[in-house]
Design an enzyme around this catalytic site. Structure first.
Site, PDB file in Angstrom:
ATOM      1  N   GLU A 242       0.832  -1.202   0.000  1.00 42.82           N
ATOM      2  CA  GLU A 242       0.000   0.000   0.000  1.00 42.82           C
ATOM      3  C   GLU A 242       0.869   1.256   0.000  1.00 42.82           C
ATOM      4  O   GLU A 242       0.622   2.192  -0.751  1.00 42.82           O
ATOM      5  CB  GLU A 242      -0.921   0.004   1.219  1.00 42.82           C
TER       6      GLU A 242
ATOM      7  N   HIS B 264      -5.445   8.358   5.775  1.00 45.33           N
ATOM      8  CA  HIS B 264      -5.887   7.287   6.668  1.00 45.33           C
ATOM      9  C   HIS B 264      -6.471   7.791   7.990  1.00 45.33           C
ATOM     10  O   HIS B 264      -6.785   7.004   8.870  1.00 45.33           O
ATOM     11  CB  HIS B 264      -4.726   6.331   6.945  1.00 45.33           C
TER      12      HIS B 264
END
Length: 90
Positions: free
Chosen positions: A31, A67
């Protein structure tokens, strides 16, 4: 019983070493690599391009900001900030 920190279960207590490696090592690195591969060309693009060293230092800030919704979701579930911080740092 799994290790507990407040109301959070530590997920590696229930996983095999192969699952742990896939989820917490390979997925995390993949990621991060994918995000940087997409973000760095945008930061280096003229006319407002950054220097390569500045782009390398700034890209993780965008990754972290992308995030923050995880922390917000945990907080909305009523989990205390200390537990949210501990869960987001793993």
């Amino acid at each position: 019983s799994p290790l507990r920190f407040g109301s959070l279960n530590w997920p590696w207590q229930k996983r095999s070493s192969l699952q742990f490696a896939r989820i917490y090592v390979v997925a995390t690195l993949g990621e991060e690599w994918c995000f940087r591969a997409c973000m760095l060309p945008l930061l280096l693009q003229p006319p407002n391009s950054l220097s390569p060293s500045s782009a390398i230092l700034i890209a993780p800030l965008f990754f972290g900001a992308a995030h923050l919704h995880h922390a917000w979701d945990l907080r909305q579930q009523g989990i205390p900030w200390l537990n949210v911080a501990a869960s987001c740092s793993r």
